[in-house]
Design an enzyme around this catalytic site. Structure first.
Site, PDB file in Angstrom:
ATOM      1  N   SER A   1       0.806  -1.220   0.000  1.00 18.24           N
ATOM      2  CA  SER A   1       0.000   0.000   0.000  1.00 18.24           C
ATOM      3  C   SER A   1       0.837   1.268   0.000  1.00 18.24           C
ATOM      4  CB  SER A   1      -0.950  -0.003   1.197  1.00 18.24           C
ATOM      5  OG  SER A   1      -0.247  -0.198   2.396  1.00 18.24           O
ATOM      6  N   CYS A   2       1.965   1.252  -0.691  1.00 16.24           N
ATOM      7  CA  CYS A   2       2.701   2.507  -0.878  1.00 16.24           C
ATOM      8  C   CYS A   2       1.934   3.409  -1.848  1.00 16.24           C
ATOM      9  CB  CYS A   2       4.092   2.237  -1.444  1.00 16.24           C
ATOM     10  SG  CYS A   2       5.232   1.434  -0.306  1.00 16.24           S
ATOM     11  N   ASP A   3       2.171   4.708  -1.737  1.00 17.42           N
ATOM     12  CA  ASP A   3       1.540   5.665  -2.647  1.00 17.42           C
ATOM     13  C   ASP A   3       2.563   6.721  -3.036  1.00 17.42           C
ATOM     14  OD1 ASP A   3      -1.574   5.109  -2.581  1.00 17.42           O
ATOM     15  OD2 ASP A   3      -0.837   4.886  -0.538  1.00 17.42           O
TER      16      ASP A   3
END
Length: 404
Positions: free
Chosen positions: A16-18
């Site tokens: 869930s990196c952004d």
């Protein structure tokens, strides 16, 4: 077959990196603005490392996390935010105003456990060798072709492997690079805002690609060879796991947050997006959380310095972004540097990751103290980085900037 390829994805997989970028006229100022949240295992420590420019002897080799590669004659100065057990980085910048962030992705191409270059290694190598976003992209694709990507991406005896997408930016433009094994597609962003979130997002607007990309897709029966070629549609898994579906929702929220601020995007706006817990962009779920964050201002005017803000601590909603500027006299800030363990490091001894060591640097320990005070209500908890955050870190005593 897809189930076998996804074997390394568990319900607790940290995917869930952004990453975000704003290119004028989306920016409120004549500058490209870059931002990333790094979401990793909750107890993993990220250090902020400054590496000066250097010259290297012909024929020398460079040891990365798992394998050695040929060194180049000259490497650029870089500032890196990296999990302290590995060589590469989750995000960073170089002295030429190039910024890169990477993300985990799973596609129809199988993910192998054989040790090669991690996506985080590719990121650091690109920063050390590329003087523009496009040049850094070519560094990554060239290394992918020669060495491939692979190996476990977390400090755990259970292998966890993935392929990578990258957001690369410089003073004039940005690029999205998405990979599937050694194959890749790239999209150039000359204006507007863009984000990536753990999924393939390049459709038919492909600016550059691996020369065998379409032929491979056709051979595998994923594309008929006629009509438009949609990279994300062709290479994405047919059945997405739950957490990748969640990434799709987060990607859409990120798009909307950028759209709402079109023409008004600043570093402060980007920090606000990174601190957004409701969307999951600021992650705190199960065994994983946002372990470090970064925002960079890359002015179009080459006479103006680029400014990079790094937290070096978890949870940007309860962290201060500390500024860093490349310049004469810049040196490593010791309080954001993790201890080292030499040949006894469990990341280096085989079999790897059989034991755990304490990698917390001084600022990380101080941040833990500050969070304890916040949670005991001695210091206000903030979500916007206001005075409460500042007082919380002051309570930890002696919070240093990452460098500069």
């Amino acid at each position: 077959m897809e189930g076998e390829r996804m074997a390394s994805l568990t319900p607790d997989t940290p995917c869930s990196c952004d990453c975000f970028v704003s290119v004028p006229p989306a920016s409120a100022i004549p500058a490209v603005i870059f931002a990333k949240n790094s979401d990793r295992p909750r107890d993993e420590v990220q250090e902020v490392v400054f590496v000066p420019a250097a010259m290297h002897a012909p024929g020398s080799r460079l040891q990365c996390t798992y394998i050695a590669v040929e060194q180049v004659s000259k490497t650029h100065a870089v500032i890196l935010s990296r999990p302290s057990w590995l060589w590469g980085a989750e995000m960073g910048a170089n002295e030429h105003g190039v910024c890169i962030g990477n993300e985990a992705v799973w596609t129809k191409e199988p993910v192998g456990e054989e040790e090669a270059l991690l996506g985080m290694d590719l990121l650091r190598l690109a920063l050390e060798r590329g003087s523009s976003a496009q040049e850094a992209l070519h560094v990554i694709t060239g290394l992918l072709e020669r060495y491939g990507q692979g190996g476990s991406c977390r400090e755990d005896p259970m292998p966890f492997c993935y392929h990578n997408t990258f957001l690369l930016a410089d003073r004039t433009e940005a690029w999205v690079l998405e990979t599937a094994g050694q194959l890749w597609a790239a999209q150039r962003i000359r204006e507007g805002a863009r984000n990536i979130s753990n999924q393939l997002s390049i459709g038919t607007d492909i600016s550059d690609e691996h020369p065998k990309l379409r032929a491979h897709a056709q051979t595998q029966g994923w594309w008929g060879g006629q009509g438009t070629f949609d990279f994300a549609q062709v290479f994405s898994l047919t059945q997405q796991p739950v957490r990748m579906e969640a990434a799709k929702a987060r990607f859409q929220v990120g798009q909307e947050l950028l759209r709402q601020q079109q023409g008004r995007i600043t570093a402060e706006v980007m920090m606000g997006i990174l601190r957004n817990k409701e969307s999951g962009i600021c992650m705190d779920s199960g065994g994983f959380c946002t372990t470090a964050s970064m925002v960079s201002i890359l002015p179009r005017d080459p006479t103006q310095p680029c400014i990079h803000f790094l937290t070096a601590t978890p949870d940007p909603s309860r962290s201060v972004f500390k500024p860093f500027i490349f310049g004469v006299g810049v040196a490593q800030a010791p309080k954001v540097l993790s201890p080292t363990f030499g040949a006894q490091d469990p990341a280096q001894t085989l079999p790897r990751f059989q034991t755990q060591v304490d990698r917390r640097h001084i600022l990380y320990q101080g941040h833990q103290v500050a969070l304890g005070l916040m949670e005991s209500e001695q210091v206000p908890v903030c979500s916007s980085g206001g005075d409460g955050c500042g007082r919380g870190l002051d309570a930890a005593r002696g919070s240093p900037a990452p460098g500069g």
